[in-house]
Structure formats: C-alpha cells, structure tokens
Design a protein around this motif. Structure first.
Motif, PDB file in Angstrom:
ATOM      1  N   LEU A 172       0.727  -1.035   0.099  1.00 54.29           N
ATOM      2  CA  LEU A 172       0.039  -0.151  -0.093  1.00 54.29           C
ATOM      3  C   LEU A 172       0.838   1.201   0.012  1.00 54.29           C
ATOM      4  O   LEU A 172       0.502   2.378  -0.583  1.00 54.29           O
ATOM      5  CB  LEU A 172      -0.922   0.027   1.081  1.00 54.29           C
ATOM      6  N   ILE A 174       4.054   1.437  -0.806  1.00 57.74           N
ATOM      7  CA  ILE A 174       5.087   1.410  -1.964  1.00 57.74           C
ATOM      8  C   ILE A 174       4.300   2.188  -3.193  1.00 57.74           C
ATOM      9  O   ILE A 174       4.561   3.043  -4.039  1.00 57.74           O
ATOM     10  CB  ILE A 174       5.658   0.139  -2.457  1.00 57.74           C
ATOM     11  N   ASP A 175       3.057   1.733  -3.381  1.00 59.03           N
ATOM     12  CA  ASP A 175       2.180   2.133  -4.732  1.00 59.03           C
ATOM     13  C   ASP A 175       2.066   3.835  -4.617  1.00 59.03           C
ATOM     14  O   ASP A 175       1.503   4.233  -5.620  1.00 59.03           O
ATOM     15  CB  ASP A 175       0.839   1.481  -4.724  1.00 59.03           C
ATOM     16  N   VAL A 176       2.272   4.355  -3.648  1.00 54.59           N
ATOM     17  CA  VAL A 176       2.202   5.908  -3.195  1.00 54.59           C
ATOM     18  C   VAL A 176       2.905   6.260  -4.535  1.00 54.59           C
ATOM     19  O   VAL A 176       2.549   7.136  -5.168  1.00 54.59           O
ATOM     20  CB  VAL A 176       2.513   6.265  -1.988  1.00 54.59           C
ATOM     21  N   ARG A 178       3.584   5.410  -7.383  1.00 53.26           N
ATOM     22  CA  ARG A 178       2.805   5.501  -8.732  1.00 53.26           C
ATOM     23  C   ARG A 178       2.174   6.608  -8.796  1.00 53.26           C
ATOM     24  O   ARG A 178       2.104   7.136 -10.016  1.00 53.26           O
ATOM     25  CB  ARG A 178       2.407   3.951  -8.974  1.00 53.26           C
ATOM     26  N   TRP A 179       1.306   6.731  -8.120  1.00 51.73           N
ATOM     27  CA  TRP A 179       0.048   7.643  -7.871  1.00 51.73           C
ATOM     28  C   TRP A 179       0.424   9.047  -7.713  1.00 51.73           C
ATOM     29  O   TRP A 179      -0.227   9.848  -7.863  1.00 51.73           O
ATOM     30  CB  TRP A 179      -1.179   7.176  -7.583  1.00 51.73           C
TER      31      TRP A 179
END
Lengths: 207, 207
Positions: A172, A174-176, A178-179
């Motif tokens: 959760l 880590i995906d920060v 990306r967006w």
C-alpha cells in the motif's frame, strides 16, 4: 516546520554521493530511468543530462547497471532505516506501526521519481546486486512484521495472517510512488496520516 | 474449478482482438513492453517475437503507440467492467466491496504482466489516448466510491475520507501486479480473499 525539514535528514537527497560530479550523474540517471525506463536509457543520455561527456561518466561509473545499483542501494538503505527506526522506538505497537507507515509513505511521496526507479527496475540489476537488494527488502519486511507480531502478542492487534498483512501494508505504501502527484491535492504528510489510520484499522481488533 | 476458469470470461485473454495475427502481435507487445519497457521496445522487436515481419505488423498497427493504446484500452475496459459489475450487484455494501476487491485483485494477479504495462506506461500514450484512459480510470474510481458511499449512508461503514479511502483501496489492489509471482505461495484467489478482508477492516466501524 516545513515538509522538507521533517524528512529525517533527507534535506539534501543523495548527499552521501561524492564528489559532486558523481552526484550530478546519479540525479540525471534517476530522471532518465524514470522518464524512459532503464533499458531505453544510454550512458550517453545520462552524461548529456548532467552536462558531461560520456568519458567523464566512466570516471565515476563503469556501467549503466552500476548507476542503477547505486540508486537502488541508497533507496533501499533509506527505506530500511526508516522502518527499523520506527520499529525500534519506544511506544505501543500501534504508535510504532503508525510511525512506520507515516515515514514510509512520506518517502515514497516526496521521492516518488526515485522510488519508481527503485521499485520497478529490480529486474535490470545483475544477479549479485539483485540478491543484495532482495536481502534489504527482506529486512524491511521483517521490521514491519516485528511490529505487527508484537501488537498481536500484547493483544493490541488482531491479525489472522501476519505475513500477508505485512506484505499488504508495505505494498500500500510503495504504490504511493506510482500515483502521487506533487501538484495533487494531498501533501506527503496528509497521505501519511490517512494511510497510518487505514493501516491501524487493518490490524485493529474487530468490532 | 481451475483458477483460469474462475476469471470471469477471461479464459481466452485478448479474444476480442482479431484476426489471429493481430492478437499474436498484441501478446508479443505485452511481453516486450513488460520485459524491456515501452521506450526500449521497437516494432521490429514485437514483429520478431510474433514470428512476423515488420511489414506484416504495419498491416495491423500503424505505430507502436497504437499497440500500447489497444493493450491499455482492453485492460482498462476489463477493470471497469469488473468493478461496475461488483458495484451493481445485489447485496450489502460489504458484500459488494468484498466482491469488487476480490475480482480486481484476481485480475491484477493472474494478468500481472499485462497489468504492469497497463498501469506503468500511461505516460507513453498520446495526449488523446491518455485522456480517454484517464476517463475510464475515473469511472473505475467512481464505481468503488459509490459502494463505499452507500455503506457510509446505511451505517455499515465508518469512513472519514471517502475519496482518500477509495484511492487507497484501488492502489492496494493495483500494486498486486508489481509483487505477484505465479511461483509464489499464494494463489490469485487467496490474495483476493486476504485483501477483501483487509479492505472491509479499513472501512468497518471502529471498535
């Protein structure tokens, strides 16, 4: 206190890289890898971005992979330090888990360009370098798992699947990278606060 | 029932792409983009992987960007269909949210190679194509937000920040494409079940 001042000594990113020419090349490599991908980037592109000649690049880095490894190593060392510092602090498991999530999210938001390279180009590392990085990731995972396990032991948390929940919490955060958009409506700290709350709900006792 | 049979009609991926030569080229493009990145892949690479000549590729796709757009469009249409189907079902908000997460996670796990291309190469699309894809993503976000908002209205859920929580739920599921490993210890359905539980905790009433 400004956001930059709260970033645990990251006021000067890549300050561990010296001399200044080597640092400039590293910053250029991060930008080029993030924009076009590792495989589409040449050492000539990187030297050009840094305003240097290819020959000057080779003084500091023998290969493109050496640049990627240096970026990945520094990024993973930083991530591990943030998580182990949070795990080792005094406080309840909830306080420590919230601190870990806040710091990890903030890093992935503020340094999202670097984080994308660090997270998405693992396959491009040499076998030896990838093994070294995987070991650092294993330790990061262990730091978060330790906090969650302690919370379960003390009864603060109710977590049926500790390894799976640890994976989800890190994923959760880590995906920060990306967006996250620096021009968007949420600051890195606001995302960190929201995510710390969501993660505490994930591990908290059920109603 | 095998995992493949449970994938909501995705038994034959890319079955919407005809003729067979166009489908073969699309599959080759997904593999090449996932392995080397969009910018490092040439149409010659793609044709070669598909066992065809560059001239044969141009019969079906005018540009490399057209291939990426086709992949992205099909992937985003599928994601939106999964989420809107879950949102439109009968049942409580919790049942529908769990269904949405299960289906969305399963797609990102089973089709992780495609999903990586779909999620990480948005910047490489033309402005017009990117705008079209962003609109599909907005609708996917709206489908999940609708379920969460309904759960808040009926009192099933307690969610202080509905847009932020919606973003986090989708982000958690999307990142499965980054870490999922078909040789790993968890099946797509197991990850889906774990994640549905974690998401219900994120939105559930606090103790």
């Amino acid at each position: 206190m400004s956001t930059a001042e709260e970033t645990d000594g990251e006021n000067t990113p890549w300050s561990e890289v010296t001399p200044e020419a080597a640092r400039r090349l590293l910053v250029a490599a991060v930008e080029a890898f993030a924009e076009r991908g590792y495989h589409a980037t040449t050492t000539r592109d990187i030297a050009g971005r840094a305003g240097m000649s290819p020959a000057a690049l080779y003084i500091h880095y023998k290969t493109k992979e050496e640049l990627l490894h240096r970026i990945s190593r520094i990024g993973h060392d930083r991530a591990l330090l943030l998580l182990e510092t949070a795990a080792d602090r005094d406080g309840t498991a909830a306080e420590r888990l919230a601190g870990a999530v806040q710091a990890f999210v903030r890093w992935h938001a503020e340094r999202h360009t670097t984080a994308r390279v660090v997270q998405y180009e693992l396959e491009a590392l040499s076998d030896e370098h990838r093994a070294e990085i995987v070991e650092l990731r294993r330790k990061s995972d262990a730091a978060v798992r330790r906090i969650i396990s302690e919370g379960v032991r003390t009864g603060e948390f109710d977590v049926p699947d500790v390894p799976g929940t640890t994976l989800a919490v890190l994923s959760l955060c880590i995906d920060v990278a990306r967006w996250f958009n620096a021009q968007g409506s949420r600051t890195p700290d606001e995302v960190g606060t929201l995510y710390a709350d969501l993660v505490l709900r994930m591990v908290g006792p059920r109603k």
